[in-house]
Design an enzyme around this catalytic site. Structure first.
Site, PDB file in Angstrom:
ATOM      1  N   SER A 138       0.862  -1.179   0.000  1.00 43.86           N
ATOM      2  CA  SER A 138       0.000   0.000   0.000  1.00 43.86           C
ATOM      3  C   SER A 138       0.896   1.225   0.000  1.00 43.86           C
ATOM      4  O   SER A 138       2.066   1.158   0.418  1.00 43.86           O
ATOM      5  CB  SER A 138      -0.881   0.000   1.255  1.00 43.86           C
ATOM      6  OG  SER A 138      -1.512   1.253   1.446  1.00 43.86           O
ATOM      7  N   TYR A 151      -1.712   0.381  10.612  1.00 46.08           N
ATOM      8  CA  TYR A 151      -1.668  -0.056   9.207  1.00 46.08           C
ATOM      9  C   TYR A 151      -0.338   0.326   8.588  1.00 46.08           C
ATOM     10  O   TYR A 151       0.270  -0.468   7.856  1.00 46.08           O
ATOM     11  CB  TYR A 151      -2.840   0.569   8.447  1.00 46.08           C
ATOM     12  CG  TYR A 151      -3.036   0.012   7.059  1.00 46.08           C
ATOM     13  CD1 TYR A 151      -3.151  -1.356   6.839  1.00 46.08           C
ATOM     14  CD2 TYR A 151      -3.137   0.860   5.959  1.00 46.08           C
ATOM     15  CE1 TYR A 151      -3.351  -1.867   5.569  1.00 46.08           C
ATOM     16  CE2 TYR A 151      -3.350   0.366   4.685  1.00 46.08           C
ATOM     17  CZ  TYR A 151      -3.445  -0.998   4.489  1.00 46.08           C
ATOM     18  OH  TYR A 151      -3.645  -1.498   3.225  1.00 46.08           O
TER      19      TYR A 151
END
Length: 252
Positions: A138, A151
């Site tokens: 990501s 995250y």
């Protein structure tokens, strides 16, 4: 593109929805044999019926499931490509208010699950002579942001693991690819992270044309079907409206 498509086979995790499902569809359309892996057997069964993929329900963070998965894929002829898409985010708390359960879940799925599956399948990938590992990370792996600590930490770890793997496996002619998407609209990612539909919808509010799962799957397909000597080390893909993690154009 690879000439001998009929002999290409991939294992795709996270295949029950979103980018994983779209990747299964893209590779099956390209003529690949695809083993579709996720926890939700019902959704995998529908995907298999529609695409001809081989459905194998499994939790990649569980050692017994990984062993069973390796055995089933081996018996079915094996793969030369491993595509680690399973992952996700939970929560948007500051570090000062972090949930231990959320952090542990993100590490287990994004980091340990990727490690366990890669570790299990590396001997098979090496033996093919032209193996590929693709990890979906990501843009959260490349730049931290407020409320993203857990995250960020999980995806930074997965990003680092991908870089180390590339160095370790080059001598075995295993190429290692990282695809790092920015804002992608999928049915579940923001909902799973934030816990309610209204909050999830606000993530995309006013953004013209966020990426779709199919956009990312097309990039994944391109990366793994390029001639094997071509290693796309890292591909960052964002919508035009997202110039950076902190700069997102919203229109009312």
């Amino acid at each position: 593109m690879t000439d001998d498509v009929q002999n290409k086979a991939a294992l795709v995790t996270g295949a029950s929805s979103g980018i994983g499902e779209a990747t299964v569809r893209a590779l099956r359309t390209a003529g690949w044999t695809v083993f579709a892996v996720a926890r939700r057997a019902d959704r995998l069964a529908v995907l298999a019926a529609e695409t001809g993929a081989v459905a194998i329900p499994a939790d990649i963070s569980e050692d017994d499931d990984v062993s069973r998965l390796l055995s089933q894929v081996t018996e079915a002829g094996g793969v030369d490509t491993l595509i680690n898409i399973a992952g996700g985010a939970r929560g948007a708390d500051t570090i000062g208010g972090a949930s231990t359960d959320d952090w542990e879940w993100m590490y287990r799925v994004n980091v340990l699950g990727t490690m366990k599956l890669t570790r299990a399948f590396l001997p098979m990938l090496r033996a093919t002579g032209e193996g590929t590992v693709l990890n979906l990370t990501s843009t959260a792996a490349l730049a931290a942001y407020e409320g993203g600590g857990g995250y960020n930490a999980a995806k930074f770890a997965q990003h680092a693991m991908t870089g180390a793997l590339r160095l370790e496996e080059a001598e075995h002619n295993v190429r290692v690819i990282e695809v790092a998407p920015g804002l992608v609209y999928t049915e579940e990612f923001a909902l799973n992270r934030l816990g309610d539909r209204q909050a999830a919808d606000k993530v995309y509010q006013g953004v013209e044309k966020p990426l779709t799962a199919e956009d990312v799957a097309d990039v994944v397909r391109y990366a793994v079907t390029a001639p094997h000597h071509v290693n796309l080390d890292q591909i960052v893909i964002r919508p035009v409206a997202q110039a950076a993690n902190h700069k997102l154009i919203r229109k009312s």
